[in-house]
Design a protein around this motif. Structure first.
Motif, PDB file in Angstrom:
ATOM      1  N   UNK A 188       0.836  -1.203   0.000  1.00 57.21           N
ATOM      2  CA  UNK A 188       0.000   0.000   0.000  1.00 57.21           C
ATOM      3  C   UNK A 188       0.871   1.254   0.000  1.00 57.21           C
ATOM      4  N   UNK A 189       1.959   1.190   0.771  1.00 53.71           N
ATOM      5  CA  UNK A 189       2.889   2.311   0.801  1.00 53.71           C
ATOM      6  C   UNK A 189       3.540   2.551  -0.554  1.00 53.71           C
ATOM      7  N   UNK A 190       3.927   1.486  -1.263  1.00 53.35           N
ATOM      8  CA  UNK A 190       4.530   1.619  -2.603  1.00 53.35           C
ATOM      9  C   UNK A 190       3.554   2.300  -3.560  1.00 53.35           C
ATOM     10  N   UNK A 191       2.298   1.922  -3.482  1.00 55.48           N
ATOM     11  CA  UNK A 191       1.292   2.518  -4.365  1.00 55.48           C
ATOM     12  C   UNK A 191       1.085   3.998  -4.039  1.00 55.48           C
ATOM     13  N   UNK A 192       1.029   4.325  -2.758  1.00 64.02           N
ATOM     14  CA  UNK A 192       0.833   5.727  -2.366  1.00 64.02           C
ATOM     15  C   UNK A 192       2.007   6.604  -2.812  1.00 64.02           C
ATOM     16  N   UNK A 193       3.208   6.067  -2.701  1.00 60.43           N
ATOM     17  CA  UNK A 193       4.376   6.828  -3.133  1.00 60.43           C
ATOM     18  C   UNK A 193       4.354   7.066  -4.644  1.00 60.43           C
ATOM     19  N   UNK A 194       3.863   6.079  -5.397  1.00 63.17           N
ATOM     20  CA  UNK A 194       3.775   6.265  -6.848  1.00 63.17           C
ATOM     21  C   UNK A 194       2.706   7.298  -7.195  1.00 63.17           C
ATOM     22  N   UNK A 195       1.603   7.296  -6.454  1.00 62.19           N
ATOM     23  CA  UNK A 195       0.560   8.308  -6.667  1.00 62.19           C
ATOM     24  C   UNK A 195       1.105   9.702  -6.358  1.00 62.19           C
ATOM     25  N   UNK A 196       1.910   9.805  -5.304  1.00 63.30           N
ATOM     26  CA  UNK A 196       2.523  11.088  -4.958  1.00 63.30           C
ATOM     27  C   UNK A 196       3.455  11.556  -6.083  1.00 63.30           C
ATOM     28  N   UNK A 197       4.247  10.634  -6.654  1.00 68.85           N
ATOM     29  CA  UNK A 197       5.162  10.984  -7.751  1.00 68.85           C
ATOM     30  C   UNK A 197       4.400  11.489  -8.966  1.00 68.85           C
ATOM     31  N   UNK A 198       3.280  10.839  -9.290  1.00 69.15           N
ATOM     32  CA  UNK A 198       2.472  11.276 -10.431  1.00 69.15           C
ATOM     33  C   UNK A 198       1.917  12.682 -10.189  1.00 69.15           C
ATOM     34  N   UNK A 199       1.446  12.942  -8.969  1.00 71.49           N
ATOM     35  CA  UNK A 199       0.925  14.277  -8.634  1.00 71.49           C
ATOM     36  C   UNK A 199       2.030  15.323  -8.701  1.00 71.49           C
ATOM     37  N   UNK A 200       3.224  14.952  -8.252  1.00 69.77           N
ATOM     38  CA  UNK A 200       4.354  15.875  -8.296  1.00 69.77           C
ATOM     39  C   UNK A 200       4.740  16.199  -9.731  1.00 69.77           C
ATOM     40  N   UNK A 201       4.689  15.213 -10.603  1.00 73.17           N
ATOM     41  CA  UNK A 201       5.025  15.445 -12.017  1.00 73.17           C
ATOM     42  C   UNK A 201       3.990  16.330 -12.704  1.00 73.17           C
ATOM     43  N   UNK A 202       2.717  16.167 -12.330  1.00 71.44           N
ATOM     44  CA  UNK A 202       1.658  16.964 -12.942  1.00 71.44           C
ATOM     45  C   UNK A 202       1.702  18.424 -12.484  1.00 71.44           C
ATOM     46  N   UNK A 203       2.000  18.624 -11.212  1.00 71.21           N
ATOM     47  CA  UNK A 203       1.986  19.987 -10.658  1.00 71.21           C
ATOM     48  C   UNK A 203       3.125  20.118  -9.649  1.00 71.21           C
ATOM     49  N   UNK A 204       4.362  20.279 -10.121  1.00 66.28           N
ATOM     50  CA  UNK A 204       5.513  20.299  -9.204  1.00 66.28           C
ATOM     51  C   UNK A 204       5.494  21.472  -8.227  1.00 66.28           C
ATOM     52  N   UNK A 205       4.890  22.589  -8.597  1.00 64.57           N
ATOM     53  CA  UNK A 205       4.876  23.773  -7.727  1.00 64.57           C
ATOM     54  C   UNK A 205       3.607  23.878  -6.890  1.00 64.57           C
TER      55      UNK A 205
END
Length: 500
Positions: free
Chosen positions: A65-82
């Motif tokens: 579950x933690x691995x999936x959440x971290x990947x979701x966070x990475x996708x959000x960071x790539x979409x809107x880094x600021x």
């Protein structure tokens, strides 16, 4: 009129019964981590899907579950880094807090990410085995085919809900694994590819979504529809299909899969004509008013009626040309073979584009393709038909329809162009000559100049109607099969139009 109303009431009652049973499980709102993705990140649906899967397996394996959440966070960071979007900063902060304060604590406060890929791949296999993914598909398909669910739609609905939930989670696990590494273990990669067909929730544009892994459609509860679907099954006389041919796991192979493979018809055309044939057969079956049975069977009279109606023009065409149809006599054709002929004809028609306006040409194509089909029926393993094979693969559209369509389109375009030229010249002449017959004389003059009083080659002066006339003559057999690219397929060139 009362019979139509009765059928409509049956359909409505079945649909309402389906809606009342088990649909709450499909429409439950997302809870936990998922369901809070800000609208500014909504374009990436993967984020919400990943978080839903993380919620699903949190109790089972917090590390995954933690691995999936971290990947979701990475996708959000790539979409809107600021974090400029509305609610993005709060979303990232909350998700990061969940990862550190809840999931990390279960691992003793430290997170070792060096084995994440191996853990995720191993969990995919364990999750798939624990939920009996293959058995879920088999049980659902067996229940559909047996027809036993008509009295208990809730059982089928529960199986569908479970299967959708399991395969949705498997889809996310495979997707995240693919995003993290290109070196997926071969065993797991094969599982991911085989599960893909059951993962997608197909949009059912058809009245009878036979290929879609969705809920029990109300129309499938009708005995005549189940009988028609059953009649399309792969019967023993058909050659064995190659193992590499992809068949949706929600159903078994049928006659149209055989025709799809040997002639290269388009996938959507096959799905549409499968439904078309089922509806034709079930409609004729319902008119016979046969009492419902546990395992309904299609009556021979219904098949014969559909066969004669569908192939009426072909039968008349053979009679006019005094040639033998592809069958020796009606009595010699089995029920399965009749359905096979009807399916082939509609598959040809469905992919014929504007050639549909040349019905006798379709008769010619069907006549030869039915003979090719007979040849393939004598084989043990199905092989593609020679008429549809090309360097790019097997394609009925590319090898049969396209060459003919290009000629018809060129003739139609040429005729339109020449008429425009004549009309332009006529407009100028009308200023000098007040004669209502002027336009007709100019058109006749154009045609006379083109055909050279009948001595010009056929390809030089054909119009659209000439194609129909050509296939009403035995001369059409000069085209042979597969198409022999004679002068018939030569596209005409525009000629200078003489004006008066």
């Amino acid at each position: 009129m009362s019979r139509v109303e009765d059928q409509w009431e049956r359909l409505v009652r079945a649909a309402l019964r389906r809606e009342r049973i088990g649909l709450d499980a499909l429409s439950q709102p997302a809870g936990g981590i998922a369901g809070n993705v800000p609208s500014s990140l909504a374009n990436n649906r993967d984020i919400d899907a990943i978080l839903r899967a993380a919620d699903e397996i949190l109790a089972e394996d917090p590390n995954i579950s933690r691995i999936l959440c971290e990947q979701a966070y990475s996708l959000a960071q790539n979409l809107d880094p600021n974090s400029e979007g509305r609610g993005v900063l709060q979303f990232k902060t909350g998700l990061n807090s969940v990862i550190k304060q809840k999931l990390a604590k279960r691992e003793g406060g430290t997170i070792d990410r060096s084995q994440d890929i191996a853990r995720l791949a191993e969990f995919y296999k364990l999750y798939r085995a624990k939920n009996n993914a293959d058995q879920l598909c088999r049980e659902e398909m067996e229940l559909r085919e047996s027809g036993a669910f008509t009295g208990n739609l809730g059982e089928l609905q529960r199986k569908i809900v479970k299967r959708k939930r399991v395969f949705a989670t498997l889809k996310v696990l495979g997707m995240v694994l693919g995003q993290l590494t290109q070196e997926i273990p071969a065993e797991v990669k094969q599982m991911i590819e085989s599960d893909a067909a059951m993962t997608e929730d197909l949009i059912a544009y058809n009245l009878i979504p036979l290929d879609a892994p969705t809920g029990a459609d109300a129309i499938l509860s009708f005995a005549e529809v189940r009988a028609a679907v059953s009649a399309l099954k792969y019967f023993p006389g058909l050659p064995r299909l190659p193992e590499e041919l992809s068949i949706p796991p929600t159903r078994n192979p049928d006659m149209l899969d055989f025709l799809h493979y040997i002639f290269g018809f388009q996938k959507d055309n096959v799905a549409n004509q499968r439904e078309h044939v089922v509806l034709l057969l079930s409609n004729e079956q319902s008119r016979l008013r046969i009492p419902e049975e546990t395992e309904p069977k299609l009556d021979e009279a219904a098949v014969q009626k559909v066969f004669l109606k569908s192939l009426d023009n072909y039968i008349n065409w053979c009679s006019y040309l005094n040639i033998q149809p592809v069958w020796s006599s009606f009595d010699a054709v089995s029920k399965e073979k009749k359905i096979l002929f009807v399916s082939l004809y509609f598959l040809i028609w469905g992919e014929a584009a504007n050639i549909r306006f040349l019905p006798e040409c379709l008769c010619y194509i069907f006549h030869h393709m039915a003979r090719e089909m007979d040849e393939r029926l004598r084989q043990q393993i199905a092989e593609p038909a020679n008429s549809c094979i090309s360097e790019e693969g097997v394609s009925f559209l590319g090898q049969v329809i396209t060459p003919l369509y290009e000629v018809v389109a060129a003739v139609a375009l040429l005729t339109s162009f020449e008429c425009m030229v004549v009309q332009a010249a006529l407009t100028v002449e009308q200023e000098k000559i007040e004669c209502h017959m002027c336009k007709g004389m100019k058109v006749l003059g154009r045609e006379a100049a083109s055909n050279d009083n009948g001595r010009a080659p056929h390809s030089a002066w054909r119009n659209y109607d000439d194609f129909n006339e050509y296939f009403w003559s035995l001369h059409c057999f000069e085209l042979s099969w597969p198409w022999r690219k004679t002068s018939f397929f030569q596209q005409p060139k525009p000629k200078k139009v003489r004006t008066f």
